[in-house]
Scaffold this motif. Sequence first.
Motif, PDB file in Angstrom:
ATOM      1  N   VAL A 167      -2.975   7.723  -0.713  1.00 34.06           N
ATOM      2  CA  VAL A 167      -4.135   8.304  -1.398  1.00 34.06           C
ATOM      3  C   VAL A 167      -3.832   9.735  -1.827  1.00 34.06           C
ATOM      4  O   VAL A 167      -4.186  10.153  -2.939  1.00 34.06           O
ATOM      5  CB  VAL A 167      -5.385   8.268  -0.496  1.00 34.06           C
ATOM      6  CG1 VAL A 167      -6.586   8.827  -1.236  1.00 34.06           C
ATOM      7  CG2 VAL A 167      -5.675   6.841  -0.046  1.00 34.06           C
ATOM      8  N   ALA A 168      -3.134  10.479  -0.969  1.00 33.94           N
ATOM      9  CA  ALA A 168      -2.791  11.866  -1.311  1.00 33.94           C
ATOM     10  C   ALA A 168      -1.928  11.897  -2.575  1.00 33.94           C
ATOM     11  O   ALA A 168      -2.136  12.731  -3.457  1.00 33.94           O
ATOM     12  CB  ALA A 168      -2.061  12.528  -0.143  1.00 33.94           C
ATOM     13  N   TRP A 219       0.817  -1.225   0.000  1.00 31.86           N
ATOM     14  CA  TRP A 219       0.000   0.000   0.000  1.00 31.86           C
ATOM     15  C   TRP A 219       0.844   1.266   0.000  1.00 31.86           C
ATOM     16  O   TRP A 219       0.371   2.324  -0.394  1.00 31.86           O
ATOM     17  CB  TRP A 219      -0.946   0.016   1.203  1.00 31.86           C
ATOM     18  CG  TRP A 219      -2.003  -1.036   1.156  1.00 31.86           C
ATOM     19  CD1 TRP A 219      -2.258  -1.998   2.087  1.00 31.86           C
ATOM     20  CD2 TRP A 219      -2.989  -1.227   0.127  1.00 31.86           C
ATOM     21  NE1 TRP A 219      -3.312  -2.788   1.686  1.00 31.86           N
ATOM     22  CE2 TRP A 219      -3.772  -2.337   0.493  1.00 31.86           C
ATOM     23  CE3 TRP A 219      -3.255  -0.580  -1.084  1.00 31.86           C
ATOM     24  CZ2 TRP A 219      -4.832  -2.814  -0.287  1.00 31.86           C
ATOM     25  CZ3 TRP A 219      -4.311  -1.047  -1.874  1.00 31.86           C
ATOM     26  CH2 TRP A 219      -5.084  -2.144  -1.470  1.00 31.86           C
ATOM     27  N   ASP A 220       2.102   1.171   0.449  1.00 30.78           N
ATOM     28  CA  ASP A 220       2.928   2.386   0.537  1.00 30.78           C
ATOM     29  C   ASP A 220       4.105   2.357  -0.432  1.00 30.78           C
ATOM     30  O   ASP A 220       5.082   3.075  -0.243  1.00 30.78           O
ATOM     31  CB  ASP A 220       3.422   2.575   1.981  1.00 30.78           C
ATOM     32  CG  ASP A 220       4.227   1.368   2.454  1.00 30.78           C
ATOM     33  OD1 ASP A 220       4.337   0.370   1.696  1.00 30.78           O
ATOM     34  OD2 ASP A 220       4.750   1.414   3.578  1.00 30.78           O
ATOM     35  N   ASP A 221       4.009   1.553  -1.479  1.00 31.82           N
ATOM     36  CA  ASP A 221       5.090   1.459  -2.473  1.00 31.82           C
ATOM     37  C   ASP A 221       4.959   2.643  -3.446  1.00 31.82           C
ATOM     38  O   ASP A 221       4.153   2.611  -4.382  1.00 31.82           O
ATOM     39  CB  ASP A 221       4.970   0.114  -3.201  1.00 31.82           C
ATOM     40  CG  ASP A 221       6.069  -0.106  -4.235  1.00 31.82           C
ATOM     41  OD1 ASP A 221       6.590   0.893  -4.786  1.00 31.82           O
ATOM     42  OD2 ASP A 221       6.389  -1.281  -4.498  1.00 31.82           O
ATOM     43  N   ALA A 222       5.786   3.681  -3.216  1.00 30.84           N
ATOM     44  CA  ALA A 222       5.633   4.945  -3.958  1.00 30.84           C
ATOM     45  C   ALA A 222       5.780   4.748  -5.465  1.00 30.84           C
ATOM     46  O   ALA A 222       5.013   5.323  -6.251  1.00 30.84           O
ATOM     47  CB  ALA A 222       6.631   5.974  -3.449  1.00 30.84           C
ATOM     48  N   ALA A 223       6.757   3.948  -5.877  1.00 29.54           N
ATOM     49  CA  ALA A 223       6.987   3.760  -7.317  1.00 29.54           C
ATOM     50  C   ALA A 223       5.810   3.028  -7.958  1.00 29.54           C
ATOM     51  O   ALA A 223       5.347   3.397  -9.044  1.00 29.54           O
ATOM     52  CB  ALA A 223       8.287   2.977  -7.528  1.00 29.54           C
ATOM     53  N   ALA A 224       5.295   2.016  -7.257  1.00 30.48           N
ATOM     54  CA  ALA A 224       4.158   1.255  -7.798  1.00 30.48           C
ATOM     55  C   ALA A 224       2.909   2.135  -7.859  1.00 30.48           C
ATOM     56  O   ALA A 224       2.132   2.072  -8.818  1.00 30.48           O
ATOM     57  CB  ALA A 224       3.898   0.020  -6.937  1.00 30.48           C
ATOM     58  N   LEU A 225       2.726   2.989  -6.847  1.00 28.61           N
ATOM     59  CA  LEU A 225       1.564   3.885  -6.832  1.00 28.61           C
ATOM     60  C   LEU A 225       1.648   4.883  -7.992  1.00 28.61           C
ATOM     61  O   LEU A 225       0.651   5.170  -8.657  1.00 28.61           O
ATOM     62  CB  LEU A 225       1.480   4.624  -5.488  1.00 28.61           C
ATOM     63  CG  LEU A 225       1.037   3.750  -4.295  1.00 28.61           C
ATOM     64  CD1 LEU A 225       1.414   4.424  -2.973  1.00 28.61           C
ATOM     65  CD2 LEU A 225      -0.461   3.474  -4.341  1.00 28.61           C
ATOM     66  N   ASP A 226       2.858   5.401  -8.251  1.00 30.33           N
ATOM     67  CA  ASP A 226       3.051   6.336  -9.365  1.00 30.33           C
ATOM     68  C   ASP A 226       2.699   5.682 -10.694  1.00 30.33           C
ATOM     69  O   ASP A 226       2.004   6.264 -11.529  1.00 30.33           O
ATOM     70  CB  ASP A 226       4.514   6.812  -9.418  1.00 30.33           C
ATOM     71  CG  ASP A 226       4.757   7.978  -8.480  1.00 30.33           C
ATOM     72  OD1 ASP A 226       3.765   8.501  -7.917  1.00 30.33           O
ATOM     73  OD2 ASP A 226       5.932   8.360  -8.304  1.00 30.33           O
ATOM     74  N   ALA A 227       3.198   4.471 -10.874  1.00 23.18           N
ATOM     75  CA  ALA A 227       2.942   3.765 -12.140  1.00 23.18           C
ATOM     76  C   ALA A 227       1.449   3.454 -12.286  1.00 23.18           C
ATOM     77  O   ALA A 227       0.881   3.559 -13.377  1.00 23.18           O
ATOM     78  CB  ALA A 227       3.766   2.485 -12.186  1.00 23.18           C
ATOM     79  N   PHE A 228       0.818   3.117 -11.163  1.00 25.25           N
ATOM     80  CA  PHE A 228      -0.620   2.822 -11.161  1.00 25.25           C
ATOM     81  C   PHE A 228      -1.398   4.083 -11.568  1.00 25.25           C
ATOM     82  O   PHE A 228      -2.265   4.031 -12.450  1.00 25.25           O
ATOM     83  CB  PHE A 228      -1.027   2.348  -9.769  1.00 25.25           C
ATOM     84  CG  PHE A 228      -2.492   2.077  -9.573  1.00 25.25           C
ATOM     85  CD1 PHE A 228      -3.109   0.970 -10.155  1.00 25.25           C
ATOM     86  CD2 PHE A 228      -3.272   2.917  -8.768  1.00 25.25           C
ATOM     87  CE1 PHE A 228      -4.456   0.711  -9.948  1.00 25.25           C
ATOM     88  CE2 PHE A 228      -4.618   2.666  -8.561  1.00 25.25           C
ATOM     89  CZ  PHE A 228      -5.209   1.558  -9.152  1.00 25.25           C
ATOM     90  N   ALA A 229      -1.061   5.212 -10.958  1.00 22.03           N
ATOM     91  CA  ALA A 229      -1.751   6.472 -11.282  1.00 22.03           C
ATOM     92  C   ALA A 229      -1.604   6.787 -12.771  1.00 22.03           C
ATOM     93  O   ALA A 229      -2.557   7.239 -13.416  1.00 22.03           O
ATOM     94  CB  ALA A 229      -1.211   7.610 -10.422  1.00 22.03           C
TER      95      ALA A 229
END
Length: 371
Positions: free
Chosen positions: A91-92, A63-73
């Motif tokens: 979420v932010a 849930w807090d994997d910044a690189a994965a969240l960026d790619a997801f977005a």
Amino acid sequence: MTDRTTTPAPLAPGSVIGIMGGGQLGRMAAIAAARMGYKVHVYAPEAESPAAEVADAWTRAAWDDAAALDAFAAAVDVVTFEFENVPAASVAGLAAKRPVRPAWTVLETTQDRLSEKDFVNRLGIGTAPYARVDDVDGLVAAIERLGRPAILKTRTLGYDGKGQARIAAEGDIRAAAEAAFATIGSRPAILEGMVDFGCEISVIVARTPAGEVRCFEPAENEHRNGILHLSRVPARVPAAIAAEAERIALALAEAFGLEGLLAVEMFVTRDGRVLVNEMAPRPHNSGHWSFDAAATSQFEQFIRAVADLPLGDPARLVDAEMENLLGDDIDRWRDILAEPRAKLHLYGKSEAKPGRKMGHVTRLGTARSNS
Ligand SMILES: Nc1ncnc2c1ncn2[C@@H]1O[C@H](COP(=O)(O)OP(=O)(O)O)[C@@H](O)[C@H]1O
Ligand SMILES: [Mg+2]
């Protein structure tokens, strides 16, 4: 943080809906989305994901994997949730890049039973009496104030009756407080007075970014061991109670400026009051009946709300009863399929642990007449 949640723009078919969470709610939402021509990209950390099995793409990351969240977005057009305990910072980060529906503030309020009840009461809507509990001394004081029997609940991360301890009417207060606080893992909690309810109901309300709102009629819910067992529509409550329940759900959706779905669990007291138990800003187990028995299912309505499309008609077409299949209940699949008006839904989970939601069956009643 740039807040882009209010940008009004209906999402065209072919767009990608990002769903945080990989369980059965995401699975059924993905099925509804696919039917409407959308792609679904699931974000879920677990090794097995009922949602990812039927989605177009899956990011398996923490849930807090910044690189994965960026790619997801970067890969999706809008972000929503089927699981509400995603960390605020994650979420932010997503909200800075894509519309996030419902907004983070809704999740934040409903994640914590204390802020959730404060929010409801501020609107003049009733709940069980409650008190904040941080330690055993605080719990003793809360029991003395609210009386017994009572129920202690962790403020966060509770579901299906987990993170709860009941406090009996009799016995030594301090001993009961110590035992209950230990049972919930000595975490920040709330104490609730026990509500003497006649029945439990829930209303699911949808609201679009453009501000259109529609409610499903109340479902009547029976719990066993704190887990939903059965939901029945129509609920066996007077019309005035059903109307009050819908009024409450609509008021909550407006107060949140909701973009998506909000499920509101309620108690109907024996003296005819409707109290809010808890809320979830996503599709809800008590709305599964709508998949087979409503003009628009909660999952289709969810996709419509998140994509800022016109909402569908949530009207019930036939009476229905939804039964959860927990753990070994799934072994009854053959018998259920032999029932003429039973609709079987299985979630594809490999391990049938006791109490685990493996699937559900909706039994259709008689067709509703048009008169
Ligand atoms: N204050 C209360 N009074 C009476 N029954 C309660 C109360 N709180 C919870 N319950 C019972 O326990 C069930 C689960 O509690 P709930 O707060 O909804 O937790 P969960 O998040 O696990 O669903 C409720 O649906 C209800 O049957
Ligand atoms: Mg509940």
